[in-house]
Every structure is written in C-alpha cells, then in structure tokens.
Design an enzyme around this catalytic site. Sequence first.
Site, mmCIF file in Angstrom:
data_model
loop_
_atom_site.group_PDB
_atom_site.id
_atom_site.type_symbol
_atom_site.label_atom_id
_atom_site.label_comp_id
_atom_site.label_asym_id
_atom_site.label_seq_id
_atom_site.Cartn_x
_atom_site.Cartn_y
_atom_site.Cartn_z
ATOM 1 N N LEU A 1 6.677 39.983 23.958
ATOM 2 C CA LEU A 1 5.938 41.231 23.844
ATOM 3 C C LEU A 1 6.547 42.103 22.751
ATOM 4 O O LEU A 1 7.760 42.094 22.542
ATOM 5 C CB LEU A 1 5.970 42.012 25.171
ATOM 6 C CG LEU A 1 5.305 41.372 26.391
ATOM 7 C CD1 LEU A 1 5.491 42.271 27.607
ATOM 8 C CD2 LEU A 1 3.829 41.097 26.142
ATOM 9 N N ASP A 2 5.692 42.869 22.058
ATOM 10 C CA ASP A 2 6.186 43.858 21.108
ATOM 11 C C ASP A 2 7.098 44.855 21.825
ATOM 12 O O ASP A 2 6.987 45.056 23.034
ATOM 13 C CB ASP A 2 5.026 44.627 20.474
ATOM 14 C CG ASP A 2 4.149 43.758 19.579
ATOM 15 O OD1 ASP A 2 4.637 42.712 19.115
ATOM 16 O OD2 ASP A 2 2.992 44.137 19.347
ATOM 17 N N ARG A 3 7.945 45.507 21.057
ATOM 18 C CA ARG A 3 8.912 46.438 21.632
ATOM 19 C C ARG A 3 8.237 47.524 22.468
ATOM 20 O O ARG A 3 8.700 47.873 23.556
ATOM 21 C CB ARG A 3 9.733 47.068 20.505
ATOM 22 C CG ARG A 3 10.822 48.023 20.969
ATOM 23 C CD ARG A 3 11.751 48.352 19.805
ATOM 24 N NE ARG A 3 12.779 49.302 20.212
ATOM 25 C CZ ARG A 3 12.707 50.615 20.010
ATOM 26 N NH1 ARG A 3 11.642 51.134 19.419
ATOM 27 N NH2 ARG A 3 13.674 51.406 20.389
#
Length: 302
Positions: free
Chosen positions: A136-138
């Site tokens: 997942l993106d940050r």
Amino acid sequence: MTKKRFQLTFTAEQDGLLLRDALKNWGISKRTLTAVKFSGGELIVNGVERTVRHLLSEGDLVTIVFPPEEVSEGISIDEGELDIVFEDETLLVINKPFDQATIPSFEHPTGTVANFAAYHLKRKGIPSTVHVVTRLDRDTSGLLCMTKNRHVHHLMDVLQKERKLQKFYVAIVHGHMKEDFLSVIAPIGRKEGSIIERKVSEEGQYAHTDVEVLKRIERGGQPFSVIRLKLHTGRTHQIRVHMSHIGHPLTGDDLYGGEKGLIQRHALHCHELLFPHPITGNMLQLTAPLPDDMSRFIHQNE
C-alpha cells in the site's frame, strides 16, 4: 528461542513418479526447490531424506522442510506494534495506518511495516524475511498481506495472477458521481519526467477498476462521493489515476488533482481482502474498519 522452520507434508497419489515431478505438481517452484536443495532444506519420504530423483509409491508421505531465510539487507529490525487482523503459520495480514510506509526507502529507512514485521518474526522465532504481497502507498490505510515463507509468497503471487485475490477499497472523491456503478478500463503508464507519477496512456499497462457509489455528501459547501472500488489489476497508483482520469480525484490527493483541507491525505482505505488460503484452500474474508479521519468526514453531523 527455538527456530520454527516451515514445512509441508503431502501424500503421493501414484506409483513411479519422480519426487521432482511430484513437487512441481504440488506447486513447488524451481526457485523454491533450488533453495530447499542447496540452502539447508530437506526432502523426506516416509521419514528418510531423499533426493529429487527418488521414485515415489502411492501413499508415500513426503515432507518438505524449507530452509531458514535471512532478513533482507536494508531492513532493520525495529520494535513496533502491528495491528494484526489475521495470522497463522503462513500469513500475516495487518491493518496499516496511513502515514506509514510499507517498505524502507531513502526517505523512510525505518519504522515501516516491513521493519516492524521483521521484529515480529524474530520475536516469534520464525527464521524468515518479510514477504509483502499487497503493498500500500504510505498514505493509504487498510489491509496489507504478507507471508512468512518464500513458497507461500509464490503461491499468493499465483493467486494474484489468476485474479483469485480480490481487493476492495473505500475512498472519498471530489464531486457527485452521476453513475451508481461503472467500470474504468484504461491503461496506466509512467508520466514523462517523473519517477513517481503515473497517467492513463495508450502505451501503458492494462488496468481495470470497478467503482460503486455508496453515498453522496456535501462538506463545507462542496460535493463529495463515497465509493467502493474493486481492483481487477494492481498497477501503481491505479485507483488514484483512474479516479482522476474520470474527473473525480481522491480527496486530499494533490498529486492527482485532489485538494487537501478537509482531509490531509488521499482518502483511500483497503477495507476487504477475499481469497482462498494458499495452503488449505479455505476462503478468507478479512475486513478492516474505516480509520477515524475518513469515518469522521463521512459521518459528521449524523
């Protein structure tokens, strides 16, 4: 602490099959088999260690003892808490908060999910590195799946390629979407001059996202839609790019046309994973509730 080496046991179903061929039929990849043979693993038939050229008989009990794995270089073992949604000897699924990276990078070398997971594995005496399946993106929150063994990682990759690992997200986007449901099918590629940003491009890779409107709301005099998304492919920034492409960027996603103010990060949460367990085949349906920032945004004044 005793190291808990991962192993699997199978029963041979026919006479005269080479152990090597049986292992292939059981989903053991060439890379995994090479590691078993040369990196400290064992192949045991009816309690006796054998080579891959051993001929099996129907009913033989075959145990594969997988070799220990070293934590990958660049991943420090950082003590930290994981919000564990599901765990067994093969899988580790967590609810990731926003503002935490999945894996270390130059900007975030420590304190990532991978750093905390390495500590979790060490504390449990599991001789493995961190295998991230669904990154997942940050700033994206929600369910993130990891495995505790390279073989199980391989099996999860196969499930993804066969589209048997289903991922569902909730997002808040700008504007009131007209349709209650639509499929966005548009290829995604890199944007020229950027190593981060993506765009819809004819030269890009096939990408497919289903979008369902759950609720239309107004906040601060502005229209927003709360949507549920199903990913059929897993391109980098796929949801963010697709929603921007159709004129409804994610709230807080200033990289792709959204605005910060009412929420300070792109409002995206992986709320459900649905897939057959890579070893048992039993269906797993895992969910994670909306984080506070998105929940407050959606339900304020109710």
